[in-house]
Design a protein around this motif. Structure first.
Motif, PDB file in Angstrom:
ATOM      1  N   LYS A  70       0.795  -1.251  -0.052  1.00 41.21           N
ATOM      2  CA  LYS A  70       0.004   0.180   0.135  1.00 41.21           C
ATOM      3  C   LYS A  70       0.821   1.159   0.003  1.00 41.21           C
ATOM      4  O   LYS A  70       0.457   2.235  -0.740  1.00 41.21           O
ATOM      5  CB  LYS A  70      -0.940   0.094   1.080  1.00 41.21           C
ATOM      6  CG  LYS A  70      -2.015  -1.032   1.160  1.00 41.21           C
ATOM      7  CD  LYS A  70      -3.055  -0.938   0.047  1.00 41.21           C
ATOM      8  CE  LYS A  70      -3.968  -1.822  -0.062  1.00 41.21           C
ATOM      9  NZ  LYS A  70      -4.915  -1.975  -1.125  1.00 41.21           N
ATOM     10  N   GLU A  73       1.975   1.751  -3.542  1.00 46.36           N
ATOM     11  CA  GLU A  73       0.873   2.227  -4.315  1.00 46.36           C
ATOM     12  C   GLU A  73       0.839   3.897  -4.107  1.00 46.36           C
ATOM     13  O   GLU A  73       0.632   4.444  -5.143  1.00 46.36           O
ATOM     14  CB  GLU A  73      -0.273   1.512  -3.934  1.00 46.36           C
ATOM     15  CG  GLU A  73      -1.639   1.735  -4.705  1.00 46.36           C
ATOM     16  CD  GLU A  73      -2.865   1.206  -4.347  1.00 46.36           C
ATOM     17  OE1 GLU A  73      -3.878   1.738  -4.458  1.00 46.36           O
ATOM     18  OE2 GLU A  73      -2.791   0.179  -3.591  1.00 46.36           O
ATOM     19  N   ASN A  76       3.414   5.760  -5.977  1.00 46.31           N
ATOM     20  CA  ASN A  76       3.369   5.577  -7.471  1.00 46.31           C
ATOM     21  C   ASN A  76       2.659   6.663  -7.805  1.00 46.31           C
ATOM     22  O   ASN A  76       2.344   6.872  -9.255  1.00 46.31           O
ATOM     23  CB  ASN A  76       3.026   4.130  -7.960  1.00 46.31           C
ATOM     24  CG  ASN A  76       4.242   3.236  -7.797  1.00 46.31           C
ATOM     25  OD1 ASN A  76       5.517   3.697  -7.748  1.00 46.31           O
ATOM     26  ND2 ASN A  76       3.918   1.929  -7.888  1.00 46.31           N
TER      27      ASN A  76
END
Length: 784
Positions: A70, A73, A76
């Motif tokens: 997470k 994520e 990104n």
């Protein structure tokens, strides 16, 4: 710099005091650089344990990998944040917790991402509450939908929801169709009480909102426009700031039908109660009327049921003419819940009496405790009068029949006595004409006289006034004597043949009565032959009735097992049909001329008195056979002629004074002469009073009293008791023509020294005198 430091302190204060877990990780290796106090409290570890470490150092591999995925994520993302609504974490203090985490990238002034910022909220308790709320809502929704009774929700005058039962009751196939309807659309214009539906509905809703739950009956219209009665429970429920009316319906169609049926039943019962021809009442357990019907009030002489209830304060005292007949069985019958039936006499208001048949029961409450009485009374006054009149007529008829029977019996007795007197008078005339025939004629005259005495005993036996005088009887000798006597008197066309087996045991019985049986059977058989040539076969055999082997008497009853002497009399006469076979045992019945007396009824009575049995076989045109079974005693001598021959001793004689009381002069003269022949001195008295006076004067001399029972002035019974008062030990011999049974019943056989029935012969008188004198002498000797 100071401003910067102040801002830094402000940010740290905010981070430390926010009640959410806040953490900051370096973007390069995702190591914790900031971990606030709320995070320490949540995970149960000090921040020093987190700072400088990443998730792989702190959590299980799988969970750490998930957390770090997470984080990447977020890294990104060019902008925005990652929202993680449910994320599990194992804590040291609280175990497994559920977090709602939001992660965002923190970039520097150069636009390069330097950190991952995370803010986590512990939603474990909230999630549990939400799940419980959802579960509760599901349960209540299931209860709502699956309830047997219709449930509806009402808001602002419109239905907002309903369950399947409501749709089924009102006949709708879907909720939308039903919810399009307003309460007024599914109600008739007026309710059964006459009020407008809208007006009544508004009043009920207003009352429910004001004072709470309301319950009332309502009539609704189904989709097919039929009506259904329901019971409505209207309850206001507050949800947030809104008030919703919870409406619970119950279909009361069956209850309405039951109420209508009950109403009709009560109406029918009330009609029956008021119009019944029987008197009906209910009364309390303490003897007062609760209500009565008009019929009973009329029976009791009152103008109305209300008068009966108000004026009668005690049923037993004011209504019953005598104590009620059901008191004795009330405890058993009434408490058992059944009816008792009793016939009572009642008193009307004016005091006149009437008869009623009462059926009474106790009515109990739900717990089985007695509550009140219920009774039904039938006026049977007219019936009782009719029964009394019928009884009077029956008594008159019986009296007439008795007179007719007496006439038949008199004719039969006259016939038999005329035959006997003809023999006696004939042989007396022959003796007078030629005294040399006296030796031959006197035994015949004595036998005829014995037949007359037997006929009298037969009459007394039929009247129940003669006791059996049992002795050892040789039936071979007895039957032989009777046959020899009858051969000279019966018609010559009826040939009597005998067949006696070699060994016939003695029996115990009354010789005179058995003689009557044999004579009747042979005479009947002879008369059955009529004027044609025929035979009467008389036989005696010994028969053993074995248990389990069927021997039945004329009535189909089994003959008890044992040894019997069987007397069989068969004739070749006309025979009898079934009707005659059943009737020949009726008194006065005969298939020949009228006036035959007792006939076979007396024969049957004598046989029964000897514990015997009788069989009858007969067909029209084939003659008749009658078998008589007479039981033998266990110690019976089986040898024919087993009696010991009488020894040739001198006849017994007595001495002393005997008081003789007899009102018939000729009988008294014969008795006096016989007593004097036996060696006694005789004092004569013509009645009881004279005998009593004579005894008082000569008490020391008199050793015995011989008295008749039927005398004028003072009869033998009164004389007996008066003599016993003067001398309780005085032997008294009773002579009577009324039968032994009547004498024994009035005096008692234990008090009598002897009984001798009239007519008696010298041998019988000598025997009774001897027994009485010797018994008195023996008692006197024992006392000395």
């Amino acid at each position: 710099e100071e401003d910067l430091q102040d801002w830094k302190n402000l940010v740290e204060a905010v981070v430390e005091n926010v009640p959410l877990m806040i953490f900051l990780k370096e973007a390069t290796d995702l190591r914790f650089v900031i971990f606030n106090r709320a995070g320490e409290e949540l995970v149960g570890y000090d921040r020093e344990d987190f700072l400088g470490k990443n998730n792989l150092d702190l959590f299980p591999p799988e969970q750490a990998a998930n957390f770090m995925a997470k984080d990447r994520e977020v890294l990104n993302l060019e902008s925005g944040f990652v929202d993680i609504p449910e994320e599990s974490i194992m804590t040291a203090k609280k175990g497994l917790r559920l977090l709602h985490t939001r992660k965002v990238c923190i970039r520097g002034g150069d636009g390069v991402t330097k950190y991952v910022l995370g803010i986590s909220e512990d939603i474990t308790d909230r999630k549990r509450t939400e799940d419980q709320l959802k579960e509760s809502e599901a349960v209540f929704r299931r209860l709502f939908e699956d309830a047997n009774d219709p449930i509806l929700l009402l808001k602002d005058g419109r239905f907002t929801d309903c369950n399947v039962a409501a749709l089924r009751l009102l006949g709708y196939d879907s909720k939308p169709k039903f919810l399009d309807q307003s309460p007024s659309d599914i109600s008739p214009v007026r309710q059964p009480d006459g009020r407008l539906s809208e007006e009544k509905a508004a009043e009920m809703i207003e009352s429910a909102l004001r004072v709470g739950c309301q319950r009332f009956e309502w009539l609704h219209t189904r989709a097919d426009r039929t009506l259904v009665p329901i019971e409505v429970t209207l309850t206001p429920i507050t949800v947030g700031r809104e008030v919703i009316l919870h409406t619970h319906w119950r279909d009361i169609t069956e209850r309405k039908h039951a109420e209508e049926a009950l109403k009709n039943s009560e109406e029918r019962y009330r009609n029956l109660f008021t119009q019944a021809t029987l008197g009906i009442f209910h009364s309390t357990l303490d003897d007062r009327f609760i209500d009565v019907n008009p019929t009973l009030s009329r029976m009791m002489g009152y103008d109305s049921p209300e008068e009966v209830v108000n004026l009668i304060t005690s049923i037993t005292e004011q209504v019953y003419a005598e104590p009620p007949q059901h008191d004795a069985v009330e405890a058993k019958s009434l408490k058992a819940g059944g009816f008792i039936r009793s016939e009572n006499r009642y008193r009307r208001r004016d005091g006149t009496l009437w008869h009623g048949m009462l059926n009474l029961r106790i009515v109990t409450d739900q717990d089985g405790r007695p509550s009140y009485y219920e009774g039904f009374v039938e006026d049977i006054t007219d019936r009782k009068k009719a029964e009394e009149e019928k009884q009077t007529l029956e008594q008159q008829l019986q009296h007439t029949q008795k007179l007719e029977s007496l006439g038949i019996l008199s004719g039969g007795i006259a016939h038999d006595f005329n035959n006997i007197l003809a023999i006696i008078m004939g042989y007396c005339s022959l003796t007078k004409l030629n005294y040399e025939t006296a030796e031959k004629n006197i035994p015949i005259i004595e036998n005829a006289a014995e037949r007359a005495a037997g006929l009298c005993r037969q009459m007394m036996a039929y009247a129940g006034k003669v006791q059996l005088t049992k002795s050892k009887v040789n039936m071979v000798t007895k039957v032989g004597e009777i046959v020899n006597m009858l051969k000279s008197t019966l018609p010559q066309n009826a040939v009597i043949k005998t067949d006696f087996t070699a060994e016939i045991p003695l029996i115990e019985g009354d010789a005179s009565q058995l003689t009557q049986v044999v004579m009747n059977l042979i005479i009947n058989s002879s008369e059955a032959i009529g004027t044609e040539q025929g035979e009467v076969d008389v036989s005696l055999t010994k028969i053993q009735v074995i248990a389990g082997k069927t021997y039945e008497d004329y009535h189909g009853k089994p003959i008890p097992p044992g040894e019997y002497v069987c007397l069989e009399v068969t004739d070749s006469g006309c025979g009898m049909d079934e009707a005659a076979k059943w009737r020949i045992f009726e008194p006065f019945y005969t298939t020949k001329f009228t006036g035959r007396g007792l006939g076979m009824s007396a024969v049957l009575g004598i046989i029964k008195s000897h514990d015997g049995a009788l069989q009858l076989f007969s067909k029209p045109g084939h003659g008749t056979t009658i078998k008589v079974y007479l039981p033998t005693p266990k110690s019976a001598n089986a040898e024919n002629g087993g009696q010991t021959a009488s020894t040739l001793l001198a006849p017994w004689r007595g001495s002393g004074t005997i008081l003789l009381a007899e009102d018939e002069d000729l009988v008294r003269d014969i008795a006096k002469e016989l007593l004097e022949m036996f060696g006694f001195t005789v004092l004569e008295a013509v009645n009881g009073k004279e005998a009593l006076e004579m005894f008082q004067k000569n008490a020391a001399e008199i050793i015995l009293v011989l008295t008749d029972m039927g005398m004028p002035v003072m009869d033998g019974y009164e004389l007996f008791f008066e003599l016993k008062k003067l001398n309780p030990e005085l032997p008294i011999i009773v002579s009577s023509g009324y039968g032994d049974a009547e004498v024994s019943a009035r005096i008692g056989s234990d008090n009598i020294a002897g009984i001798i029935s009239k007519p008696y012969n010298p041998d019988k008188l000598r025997e009774v005198l001897k027994a009485a004198v010797e018994a008195a002498q023996s008692e006197h000797s024992s006392e000395n």
